[in-house]
Scaffold this motif. Structure first.
Motif, short mmCIF file in Angstrom:
data_model
loop_
_atom_site.label_atom_id
_atom_site.label_comp_id
_atom_site.label_asym_id
_atom_site.label_seq_id
_atom_site.Cartn_x
_atom_site.Cartn_y
_atom_site.Cartn_z
N ASP A 1 10.20 5.99 -56.38
CA ASP A 1 11.06 5.94 -57.62
C ASP A 1 10.93 4.58 -58.26
O ASP A 1 11.26 4.27 -59.35
CB ASP A 1 12.18 6.61 -57.57
CG ASP A 1 12.99 6.03 -56.10
OD1 ASP A 1 12.31 5.38 -55.52
OD2 ASP A 1 14.35 6.09 -56.38
N ARG B 1 9.53 0.23 -57.65
CA ARG B 1 8.33 -0.67 -57.11
C ARG B 1 8.91 -1.86 -56.32
O ARG B 1 9.39 -2.97 -57.12
CB ARG B 1 7.34 -0.84 -58.24
CG ARG B 1 6.03 -1.77 -57.64
CD ARG B 1 5.28 -2.01 -59.05
NE ARG B 1 4.42 -0.70 -59.15
CZ ARG B 1 3.31 -0.37 -58.35
NH1 ARG B 1 2.95 -1.09 -57.13
NH2 ARG B 1 2.63 0.50 -58.53
N PRO C 1 9.14 -3.17 -65.12
CA PRO C 1 7.97 -2.75 -65.76
C PRO C 1 7.54 -3.85 -66.86
O PRO C 1 6.24 -3.92 -66.89
CB PRO C 1 8.60 -1.36 -66.80
CG PRO C 1 9.55 -0.66 -65.89
CD PRO C 1 10.34 -1.95 -65.06
N ARG D 1 5.52 -6.16 -64.57
CA ARG D 1 4.11 -5.70 -64.19
C ARG D 1 3.27 -5.71 -65.47
O ARG D 1 1.95 -5.89 -65.58
CB ARG D 1 4.45 -4.07 -63.81
CG ARG D 1 3.21 -3.48 -63.33
CD ARG D 1 3.62 -1.97 -62.52
NE ARG D 1 2.46 -1.33 -62.10
CZ ARG D 1 1.62 -1.63 -61.24
NH1 ARG D 1 1.70 -2.69 -60.31
NH2 ARG D 1 0.59 -0.81 -60.93
N SER E 1 1.51 7.43 -51.54
CA SER E 1 2.47 6.80 -51.76
C SER E 1 2.14 5.03 -51.39
O SER E 1 2.77 4.08 -51.84
CB SER E 1 3.64 7.05 -50.95
OG SER E 1 3.31 6.99 -49.46
N LYS F 1 -0.04 3.76 -54.44
CA LYS F 1 0.75 3.40 -55.50
C LYS F 1 1.49 2.02 -55.25
O LYS F 1 1.61 1.13 -56.01
CB LYS F 1 1.84 4.62 -55.63
CG LYS F 1 2.60 4.15 -56.81
CD LYS F 1 3.74 5.50 -56.83
CE LYS F 1 4.79 5.22 -58.03
NZ LYS F 1 5.81 4.33 -57.72
N GLU G 1 -3.66 3.30 -64.57
CA GLU G 1 -2.68 2.46 -64.11
C GLU G 1 -1.96 3.28 -63.12
O GLU G 1 -1.68 4.31 -63.49
CB GLU G 1 -1.79 1.97 -65.42
CG GLU G 1 -0.84 0.67 -64.88
CD GLU G 1 0.37 1.28 -64.02
OE1 GLU G 1 0.84 0.33 -63.35
OE2 GLU G 1 0.70 2.32 -64.28
N ASP H 1 1.20 3.50 -61.75
CA ASP H 1 2.24 4.24 -62.00
C ASP H 1 2.20 5.22 -62.90
O ASP H 1 2.71 6.35 -62.59
CB ASP H 1 3.27 3.03 -62.64
CG ASP H 1 3.89 2.27 -61.51
OD1 ASP H 1 3.69 2.37 -60.49
OD2 ASP H 1 4.80 1.17 -61.74
N GLN H 2 1.25 5.13 -63.97
CA GLN H 2 0.90 6.14 -65.04
C GLN H 2 0.24 7.44 -64.27
O GLN H 2 0.77 8.54 -64.50
CB GLN H 2 0.04 5.85 -66.04
CG GLN H 2 -0.37 6.69 -67.03
CD GLN H 2 0.83 6.98 -67.96
OE1 GLN H 2 1.93 6.27 -67.97
NE2 GLN H 2 0.68 7.98 -68.69
N TYR I 1 0.60 8.32 -61.06
CA TYR I 1 1.72 8.87 -60.41
C TYR I 1 2.63 9.76 -61.24
O TYR I 1 2.84 10.96 -60.97
CB TYR I 1 2.53 7.79 -59.49
CG TYR I 1 3.86 8.42 -58.94
CD1 TYR I 1 3.54 9.47 -57.61
CD2 TYR I 1 4.86 8.49 -59.51
CE1 TYR I 1 4.62 9.99 -57.22
CE2 TYR I 1 6.13 9.08 -58.67
CZ TYR I 1 5.80 9.81 -57.49
OH TYR I 1 6.83 10.56 -57.41
N THR I 2 3.23 9.19 -62.29
CA THR I 2 4.13 9.92 -63.09
C THR I 2 3.64 11.00 -64.01
O THR I 2 4.04 11.85 -64.27
CB THR I 2 4.92 8.79 -63.93
OG1 THR I 2 4.01 8.09 -64.91
CG2 THR I 2 5.86 7.83 -63.06
#
Length: 560
Positions: A268, A270, A294, A297, A512, A515, A534, A536-537, A539-540
């Motif tokens: 959830d 980073r 964010p 990053r 995990s 990521k 990307e 995080d993108q 993953y989400t």
């Protein structure tokens, strides 16, 4: 269910003798198991988990092992202390009433016998089945553990099966005599996250249908959620905490348990660094690790992707006979980036890495390193290029020559590439590298067998750094490590990336971990790039159904 525990261990103490010194590895351990219960035993390598299980089965090798005290009562089938039984009496229980699945299925199965005959042998020894009746029982067991085409698996040798198939054969063998207790020792450690999930689901289903108790041994607390009823945490031969899984996860009482829970990369947020066991075992308050926002990053990615790529891969393919292991892979790698590659075994991750480094030749396609097509280089020019492009392999055991000391292994590539003038200067450089990766000067003259797995991997990292590379491929380089050691090595890789200006291609089947490490992420399936973006993108908001499946298989202990 009976009120009396099915298995009760009282003050179990086990020691081993090495170099004339006796060391206690399990120290006055007491616990119990109930009927139809799943009890997880969690801890790092060396915590005493496996030794405790082997003691229950009477499998402690003597010497060097020694039973120093305690009692083990198997209430349902044996009134007395198991530790007092002779070998003949224990054989009636071992593999029959108490069975075990070992960690590595490849070494647990005999390579010269077919899988079916190995399971059949257990049925003939313990149940006295005839060959024809036993064969039908083995085929039924293979179906029960979801092995497709059981007749073919029966006649197959272990090397002809995948890791997941071999583990299912081991499970079939372990449950063949309908044991009251199944001991599963790290049964999913070497498996992909999706195969890992199916094996855990299979074990849970077998537990329910057979009313069987499971002693589940693991170093990863994440696997315990949704599987075990109770959890027992071991540290240096002692039980430091035990209780109902949800209670322990929600409110861990011991600092070691808190450390184990915190070591795994969170999904959830980073963090800038992963917490380690050392952070939690120190006296005084624990320092909070920072979080990458964010905005931070995004700014870092604007810097990275504003540069020219250091590597350009165009339509790269590799064929082994009629099997196409890699098909038209196209991507760029930018200076200072960590590009993650994730996928199951057989997806083409390692093939891509080795073809990209020209360790094996490509069947088609081009690889440009700093605008130079390395697929067309002569052997001499390719050798010179090896200095810039390095790889850290998955297994630190087989990556090091057992006859060469750690220092010599790090110094050797400097000599091959003619770096730093002479061995005296190189030795100073090796000492600096040992210090940089968290090892000591006295480690220079020690041999691989004298190090732990985490230390061996640090030696491999130092060896890769010795030639001052620009890009390092980390091929499943933390997969074989305990989660706590894994956190240390991941932090080290990130520190080295900043200090040495490195670029990484980071390969793993653990989403995990990838990521946490990666700027961008490539998802591979059947030799093809399934999705790229990307990290995080991806993953989400994954676009591919395959990526969604991988994500769904990540252990869900974060929900506690």
């Amino acid at each position: 269910m009976s009120d009396a525990p099915l298995l009760e261990i009282r003050n179990l103490t086990v020691g081993f003798t090495a170099d004339g010194r006796e060391q206690v590895v399990v120290d006055h351990v007491s616990f119990h198991m109930n009927e139809a219960e799943a009890l997880a035993v969690v801890g790092e390598s060396g915590s005493g988990k496996t030794v405790t299980a082997l003691a229950v089965l009477g499998l402690i090798p003597a010497p060097p092992g020694k039973m120093m005290g305690g009692e083990i009562f198997f209430q349902k089938y044996q009134a007395g202390d198991l530790l007092q039984l002779d070998d003949n009496e224990m054989r009636k229980i071992r593999g029959n009433r108490i069975s075990m699945i070992f960690q590595e299925p490849m070494t647990s199965l005999n390579p010269v016998f077919t899988c079916g005959n190995q399971v059949l042998e257990s049925l003939r020894i313990h149940l006295g089945m005839k060959k024809k009746e036993g064969r039908e029982k083995v085929l039924a067991l293979f179906r029960e553990v979801d092995l497709h085409r059981p007749e073919i698996i029966f006649n197959a040798y272990p090397h002809q099966l995948s890791g997941g198939q071999k583990q299912r054969v081991m499970i079939a063998m372990a449950v063949s005599c309908n044991p009251a207790i199944l001991i599963a020792d790290e049964p999913t450690t070497a498996l992909d996250v999706t195969v890992q999930k199916t094996i855990l689901d299979l074990l849970k289903n077998l537990q329910r249908t057979r009313n069987m108790s499971i002693l589940f041994i693991t170093h990863d607390l994440g696997l315990v959620a949704g599987f075990a009823d109770r959890v027992m945490v071991m540290y240096k031969g002692h039980i430091v905490e035990q209780g109902e899984v949800g209670a322990v996860f929600r409110s861990p009482q011991h600092s070691y348990t808190r450390g184990l829970l915190a070591c795994r990369p969170p999904l959830d947020v980073r963090p800038s660094r992963l917490p380690t066991i050392g952070n939690f075992m120190k006296e005084g308050p624990t320092e909070e690790e920072g979080v990458v926002t964010p905005g931070q990053r995004k700014a870092e990615h604007l810097r990275i992707y504003g540069q020219e790529p250091i590597v350009i891969v165009e339509k790269l393919s590799k064929q082994f006979g009629t099997f196409r292991a890699l098909e038209k892979a196209t991507f760029n790698v930018y200076p200072g980036e960590t590009l993650g590659i994730v996928g199951e075994s057989g997806s083409g991750k390692t093939t891509l890495a080795r073809v990209a480094l020209e360790l094996i030749p490509a069947s088609e396609g081009k690889i440009y390193y700093r605008n130079r097509d390395i697929t067309r280089l002569s052997s001499r020019n390719l050798k010179a290029l090896r200095k810039d492009l390095q790889i850290i392999f998955q297994d630190p055991y087989s990556s090091l020559n057992p006859r060469i000391s750690a220092g010599s292994a790090i110094l050797e590539p400097m000599k091959v590439h003619g770096l730093h003038g002479n061995d005296e200067i190189r030795r100073v450089r090796v000492m600096n590298l040992l210090d940089r990766v968290g090892l000591k000067p006295e480690h220079y003259d020690r041999y691989p067998h004298e190090f732990s797995g985490g230390q061996r991997q640090r030696i491999c990292i130092a060896r890769a750094l010795a030639v001052e590379p620009r890009l390092i491929i980390c091929d499943e380089s933390v997969s074989a490590l305990d989660v706590s050691i894994q956190a240390q090595v991941l932090n080290l890789l990130n520190d080295l990336k900043k200090d040495f200006g490195l670029t990484y291609i980071f390969i793993s089947h653990d989403l995990s971990v990838v990521k946490f490490m990666s700027d961008r992420l490539i998802v591979m399936k059947n030799g093809k790039i399934e999705e790229m973006g990307e990290a995080d993108q991806v993953y989400t908001a994954p676009e591919s159904e395959y990526t969604k499946t991988l994500l769904a298989a990540i252990p869900a202990f974060h929900s506690y």
